[in-house]
Design a protein around this motif. Structure first.
Motif, short mmCIF file in Angstrom:
data_model
loop_
_atom_site.label_atom_id
_atom_site.label_comp_id
_atom_site.label_asym_id
_atom_site.label_seq_id
_atom_site.Cartn_x
_atom_site.Cartn_y
_atom_site.Cartn_z
N SER A 194 0.83 -1.21 0.00
CA SER A 194 0.00 0.00 0.00
C SER A 194 0.86 1.26 0.00
O SER A 194 0.63 2.18 -0.78
N VAL A 195 1.86 1.30 0.87
CA VAL A 195 2.76 2.46 0.92
C VAL A 195 3.51 2.60 -0.41
O VAL A 195 3.65 3.70 -0.95
N GLU A 196 3.95 1.48 -0.93
CA GLU A 196 4.64 1.48 -2.23
C GLU A 196 3.76 2.08 -3.32
O GLU A 196 4.21 2.91 -4.13
N SER A 197 2.50 1.68 -3.36
CA SER A 197 1.57 2.16 -4.38
C SER A 197 1.35 3.67 -4.27
O SER A 197 1.30 4.37 -5.29
N TRP A 198 1.25 4.17 -3.04
CA TRP A 198 1.06 5.61 -2.85
C TRP A 198 2.31 6.39 -3.23
O TRP A 198 2.22 7.50 -3.79
N LEU A 199 3.48 5.83 -2.94
CA LEU A 199 4.72 6.51 -3.34
C LEU A 199 4.84 6.58 -4.86
O LEU A 199 5.20 7.63 -5.41
N TYR A 200 4.54 5.48 -5.52
CA TYR A 200 4.57 5.48 -6.99
C TYR A 200 3.54 6.46 -7.56
O TYR A 200 3.78 7.13 -8.57
N LEU A 201 2.39 6.56 -6.89
CA LEU A 201 1.35 7.49 -7.35
C LEU A 201 1.86 8.93 -7.31
O LEU A 201 1.72 9.68 -8.29
N VAL A 202 2.45 9.31 -6.20
CA VAL A 202 2.97 10.68 -6.05
C VAL A 202 4.04 10.96 -7.11
O VAL A 202 4.05 12.02 -7.76
N LEU A 203 4.94 9.99 -7.30
CA LEU A 203 5.99 10.16 -8.30
C LEU A 203 5.41 10.25 -9.71
O LEU A 203 5.81 11.11 -10.50
N ASP A 204 4.46 9.37 -10.03
CA ASP A 204 3.88 9.35 -11.37
C ASP A 204 3.13 10.64 -11.69
O ASP A 204 3.27 11.20 -12.77
N VAL A 205 2.31 11.08 -10.76
CA VAL A 205 1.53 12.30 -11.00
C VAL A 205 2.47 13.51 -11.15
O VAL A 205 2.28 14.35 -12.04
N THR A 206 3.49 13.58 -10.32
CA THR A 206 4.43 14.70 -10.40
C THR A 206 5.25 14.64 -11.68
O THR A 206 5.47 15.66 -12.35
N ALA A 207 5.71 13.42 -12.05
CA ALA A 207 6.57 13.27 -13.22
C ALA A 207 5.80 13.40 -14.53
O ALA A 207 6.42 13.67 -15.57
N LYS A 208 4.48 13.23 -14.49
CA LYS A 208 3.70 13.30 -15.72
C LYS A 208 2.86 14.58 -15.79
O LYS A 208 3.04 15.40 -16.68
N VAL A 209 1.96 14.74 -14.83
CA VAL A 209 1.13 15.94 -14.83
C VAL A 209 1.97 17.17 -14.47
O VAL A 209 1.89 18.21 -15.13
N GLY A 210 2.79 17.04 -13.43
CA GLY A 210 3.64 18.17 -13.03
C GLY A 210 4.63 18.57 -14.10
O GLY A 210 4.76 19.74 -14.44
N PHE A 211 5.32 17.58 -14.66
CA PHE A 211 6.29 17.85 -15.71
C PHE A 211 5.61 18.48 -16.93
O PHE A 211 6.12 19.44 -17.52
N GLY A 212 4.45 17.94 -17.30
CA GLY A 212 3.74 18.47 -18.46
C GLY A 212 3.34 19.92 -18.26
O GLY A 212 3.46 20.75 -19.18
N ALA A 213 2.87 20.26 -17.05
CA ALA A 213 2.48 21.64 -16.77
C ALA A 213 3.67 22.59 -16.86
O ALA A 213 3.58 23.68 -17.45
N VAL A 214 4.80 22.18 -16.31
CA VAL A 214 6.01 23.00 -16.37
C VAL A 214 6.50 23.13 -17.82
O VAL A 214 6.91 24.22 -18.26
N ALA A 215 6.44 22.04 -18.58
CA ALA A 215 6.90 22.07 -19.98
C ALA A 215 6.02 22.98 -20.83
O ALA A 215 6.54 23.75 -21.65
N LEU A 216 4.71 22.91 -20.65
CA LEU A 216 3.81 23.78 -21.42
C LEU A 216 4.01 25.25 -21.07
O LEU A 216 3.99 26.12 -21.95
N ASN A 217 4.21 25.52 -19.79
CA ASN A 217 4.47 26.89 -19.37
C ASN A 217 5.78 27.40 -19.95
O ASN A 217 5.89 28.55 -20.41
N ALA A 218 6.80 26.55 -19.95
CA ALA A 218 8.10 26.92 -20.52
C ALA A 218 7.99 27.16 -22.01
O ALA A 218 8.63 28.07 -22.56
N ALA A 219 7.17 26.36 -22.71
CA ALA A 219 6.98 26.53 -24.15
C ALA A 219 6.33 27.86 -24.46
O ALA A 219 6.71 28.55 -25.41
N ARG A 220 5.34 28.25 -23.64
CA ARG A 220 4.67 29.53 -23.84
C ARG A 220 5.63 30.69 -23.61
O ARG A 220 5.70 31.64 -24.39
N GLN A 221 6.39 30.62 -22.53
CA GLN A 221 7.35 31.69 -22.22
C GLN A 221 8.46 31.77 -23.24
O GLN A 221 8.90 32.86 -23.60
N SER A 222 8.90 30.62 -23.73
CA SER A 222 9.97 30.58 -24.72
C SER A 222 9.56 31.27 -25.99
O SER A 222 10.31 32.05 -26.58
N ARG A 223 8.35 31.03 -26.44
CA ARG A 223 7.86 31.63 -27.67
C ARG A 223 7.54 33.10 -27.48
O ARG A 223 7.58 33.89 -28.43
#
Length: 225
Positions: A194-223
């Motif tokens: 259970s703890v393992e699953s929650w740790l993977y969840l936090v990492l996955d959401v941050t690495a996918k949703v969080g990374f995507g949000a930062v990347a899109l914001n960086a793309a807008r600022q870059s342009r």
């Protein structure tokens, strides 16, 4: 499957689905030349959504060598991590064709890392630790390429600031995955499933949703510059 594990999977697919909708709305405001960042971000979270949804239904796991192996995590990572690296590479080269050989080597090392991690998860001790070590060698190759030649391309493109921010974020998060693997059910079993699953969840959401949000914001600022 325990209620805690199932809840983590349910929250996972909801978070990924919401992230995909938000990325779709956000990418509509991107200039045409930068919409590729939106496509990458949406693809990543929608793939993750499908795998988390499968696991929440009890369809993404198997019982092997006396323990539950969530193979859907690896199908997720095998697809999404190359796209994450390609998304990062978009800040290193306006045309990925210019760095095709480098990107191919990066993705090959990444997929090798994921596959050997799965082999380790399917193995019993001490063989699982052998495969974990082999996977970590591939991970070091990935990091060497990200912080070496790919970073130099970003510097030449004048994109070193957003590239370094995203590469640093990816590195910090990806370093945590093999640690969870090692202390969790795939390795020494110091933490519960259970703890393992929650740790993977936090990492996955941050690495996918969080990374995507930062990347899109960086793309807008870059342009915008």
């Amino acid at each position: 499957m325990s209620s805690g594990v199932q809840l983590s999977f349910t929250i996972g697919w909801i978070a990924m689905l919401l992230g995909g909708v938000l990325f779709w709305l956000s990418s509509r405001r991107l200039p045409q030349v930068e919409k590729r960042h939106g496509v990458a971000a949406m693809t990543i979270v929608f793939v993750a959504f499908a795998n988390y949804f499968a696991m929440s239904l009890g369809q993404g796991d198997l019982f092997f060598n006396g323990r539950t192996v969530y193979f859907a995590r690896y199908t997720d990572w095998a697809i999404t991590t190359p796209i994450l690296l390609a998304s990062l590479a978009m800040f290193a080269a306006r045309s990925l064709g210019r760095i095709a050989t480098l990107l191919a080597a990066l993705i090959a090392a990444d997929v090798y890392m994921i596959v050997t991690g799965l082999v380790g998860n399917l193995s019993t001790a001490p063989y699982n630790y052998y495969w974990w070590f082999i996977s970590m060698v591939a991970f070091l190759v990935v990091l060497a390429l990200v912080w070496g030649p790919l970073r130099r391309h970003a510097e030449e493109e004048g994109q070193i600031a957003p590239y370094s921010k995203l590469a640093g974020m990816l590195t910090a998060l990806w370093v945590c995955y093999p640690i969870v693997w090692l202390v969790g059910s795939s390795g020494v079993g110091m933490i519960s499933l259970s703890v393992e699953s929650w740790l993977y969840l936090v990492l996955d959401v941050t690495a996918k949703v969080g990374f995507g949000a930062v990347a899109l914001n960086a793309a807008r600022q870059s342009r915008a510059r």
